[in-house]
Design a protein around this motif. Structure first.
Motif, PDB file in Angstrom:
ATOM      1  N   GLU A 132       0.839  -1.191   0.000  1.00  0.00           N
ATOM      2  CA  GLU A 132       0.000   0.000   0.000  1.00  0.00           C
ATOM      3  C   GLU A 132       0.876   1.244   0.000  1.00  0.00           C
ATOM      4  N   VAL A 133       0.342   2.297  -0.576  1.00  0.00           N
ATOM      5  CA  VAL A 133       1.040   3.581  -0.577  1.00  0.00           C
ATOM      6  C   VAL A 133       0.096   4.639  -0.027  1.00  0.00           C
ATOM      7  N   ILE A 134       0.566   5.379   0.940  1.00  0.00           N
ATOM      8  CA  ILE A 134      -0.214   6.493   1.471  1.00  0.00           C
ATOM      9  C   ILE A 134       0.642   7.746   1.442  1.00  0.00           C
ATOM     10  N   SER A 135      -0.013   8.883   1.470  1.00  0.00           N
ATOM     11  CA  SER A 135       0.727  10.144   1.622  1.00  0.00           C
ATOM     12  C   SER A 135       0.123  10.896   2.791  1.00  0.00           C
ATOM     13  N   ILE A 136       0.975  11.472   3.596  1.00  0.00           N
ATOM     14  CA  ILE A 136       0.534  12.189   4.788  1.00  0.00           C
ATOM     15  C   ILE A 136       0.017  13.562   4.383  1.00  0.00           C
ATOM     16  N   PRO A 137      -1.198  13.920   4.781  1.00  0.00           N
ATOM     17  CA  PRO A 137      -1.737  15.230   4.385  1.00  0.00           C
ATOM     18  C   PRO A 137      -0.953  16.368   5.022  1.00  0.00           C
ATOM     19  N   ALA A 138      -0.835  17.447   4.279  1.00  0.00           N
ATOM     20  CA  ALA A 138      -0.032  18.582   4.749  1.00  0.00           C
ATOM     21  C   ALA A 138      -0.626  19.218   5.995  1.00  0.00           C
ATOM     22  N   TYR A 139      -1.946  19.138   6.159  1.00  0.00           N
ATOM     23  CA  TYR A 139      -2.564  19.795   7.312  1.00  0.00           C
ATOM     24  C   TYR A 139      -2.230  19.102   8.628  1.00  0.00           C
TER      25      TYR A 139
END
Length: 483
Positions: free
Chosen positions: A202-209
């Motif tokens: 799986e690939v996730i990206s951490i939200p900037a907020y």
């Protein structure tokens, strides 16, 4: 008489000519009929061929249409599989259930209390759960250098098929650079398509907020402030990844994006866990370098994250890991050495290490590091050396002196709170910082049986570590690898 004979002859010739003419006419009529029949048959054959041609064309069109439909459905199904959770948080249906593990972040970060839903931007994945192992890898942009493909190839290729089915590798993109995010997604989609389809990756990206306001440090020209901002973000990246992985598996293994795994590493980890007589262990170290190779029970991850978030501004995460051990397991007034020895069945170290740090370019811009896990044969050869003994490695075309860290009561000093922090090259400012932070008590010299190496001055010339680093010294944990 003579005239009679002539007339008979003429009559006979006329009869013969008439008979021959009739025969010729009959043959010509028969031949004409045959030609007509052949012409008709040819026409019928042409019509049959034309009908077959038309029918073939119709069938071809139908086959093409059916093939295109199948191709479309397969592509649609593939896209649905690859992107089954490829959506932003605000696009999630109201009927979808989202883990509330991230709700704890509102307590530590007031700015998140205004956010409707805290959840990562999941890019690729099938939200696989119910497995034995979740392997977390946090990655950031290192400019022109990238070790992620090499790391993922090593991690995945050295699993068996059954282990792959019973685990999930989570790549967390902790970088707001859109180009880097796209490059990682493209690489993983092309190189690891099967694992994405099966849900094992799986690939996730951490939200900037998610991050608190540390923009002032990023814009600062002061290296120390930039380094502080980088360290803070690093701790937060790990915490976010842990919270995401916690409900997926029974165990969580922390890795980094610039390491290589030993052969059959997951088999060895599984066997080792099953052979532990007691299940009250705190965590298991499958590498002594920083935060690499640390195995946690998923049910304990929330407690670890709570502790890390309480002190994320104060220390790197590998030192916080030692602190939580000291807080929870050591008696008041007990030395860390005695506490470690008394709780060696709770905080367990596997030997030899199963992961090797290979990254040279640091995730902190402009820094390099050469931390290496000593190879098993090197460990055997160096086991009888005296404290602080040297070992030579060859790398990048030249010899590098590296000093071994102890696997027992001694270790290399940790540049806690200083510019180096064991994460890059040690500069003059780092040494000056250390000189101001020397503890009054002498540090026990490095022991034999070393487990890790690093570049640095001879032990006799080293400054004593800061009090924050005493935990790393006493527990034998060399400096961290990095994201």
């Amino acid at each position: 008489m003579r005239t009679r004979h002539v007339n008979l002859l003429v009559a006979l010739v006329a009869v013969l000519l008439f008979s021959f003419s009739c025969f010729c006419i009959s043959r010509m009529t028969h031949t004409g009929n045959q030609l007509t029949n052949c012409r008709n048959q040819i026409s019928e054959f042409k019509e049959t061929i034309l009908r077959l041609k038309n029918k073939t064309e119709i069938n071809r069109q139908e086959l093409i249409k059916a093939f295109n439909q199948m191709k479309y459905k397969l592509a649609e199904r593939e896209d649905a599989s690859l992107n089954s959770v490829k959506k932003k948080v605000n696009a999630l249906s109201k009927n979808e259930t989202v883990s509330n593990a991230f709700e704890v972040l509102r307590f530590f970060f007031p700015h998140l209390r205004k956010v409707d839903r805290i959840y990562p931007d999941v890019i690729i994945g099938k939200e696989k759960t119910g497995v034995s192992f979740a392997l977390g890898i946090s990655t950031v942009n290192r400019g022109n250098h990238s070790y992620l493909k090499q790391t993922l190839t090593s991690i995945i290729s050295r699993m068996t098929l059954s282990e792959e089915k019973d685990s999930v590798v989570i790549v967390s993109i902790a970088d707001s650079n859109e180009d880097y995010l796209k490059s990682v997604v493209d690489m993983i989609t092309k190189k690891f398509k099967r694992q994405l389809m099966s849900g094992s990756l799986e690939v996730i990206s951490i939200p900037a907020y998610f991050y608190p306001n540390i923009s002032h440090a990023k814009q600062s020209t002061d290296d120390s402030e930039k380094l502080e901002s980088w360290r803070i973000k690093q701790v937060l990246d790990f915490c976010f990844l842990m919270l995401y992985a916690q409900p997926k598996a029974m165990y969580y293994l922390q890795l980094e994006d610039d390491i290589l795994a030993n052969k059959m590493y997951l088999t060895k980890i599984t066997d080792f866990i099953h052979n532990i007589t007691s299940n009250n262990w705190f965590y298991i170290e499958f590498s002594v370098l920083g935060f690499i190779g640390k195995l946690f029970k998923s049910e304990d991850l929330t407690d670890f994250v709570h502790f890390f978030l309480m002190f994320y501004k104060d220390k790197p995460i590998d030192l916080l890991l030692g602190d939580i051990f000291q807080v929870k397991m050591c008696n008041p007034g007990e030395t860390l050495e005695k506490c470690t020895e008394r709780n060696k069945h709770i905080r367990i170290r596997y030997k030899p290490s199963l992961f090797q740090h290979v990254g040279i370019q640091s995730s902190f811009p402009g820094r390099e590091q050469y931390f290496k896990e000593a190879e098993p044969h090197s460990l055997h050869a160096e086991g009888s050396r005296s404290a602080g003994g040297k070992s030579l490695r060859r790398g990048n075309g030249k010899d590098k002196e590296e000093f071994q860290a102890s696997s027992g009561a001694g270790s290399t000093e940790r540049l806690a709170g200083c510019g180096g922090a064991g994460r890059g090259r040690e500069g003059a400012s780092d040494r000056a910082c250390l000189a101001q932070r020397r503890p009054s008590a002498a540090v026990e010299p490095l022991g034999a049986g070393a487990r890790g190496t690093r570049l640095g001055p001879p032990p006799s010339a080293r400054p004593r570590p800061h009090a924050h680093a005493q935990l790393a010294v006493a527990t034998g944990r060399p400096p961290a690898g990095l994201l």
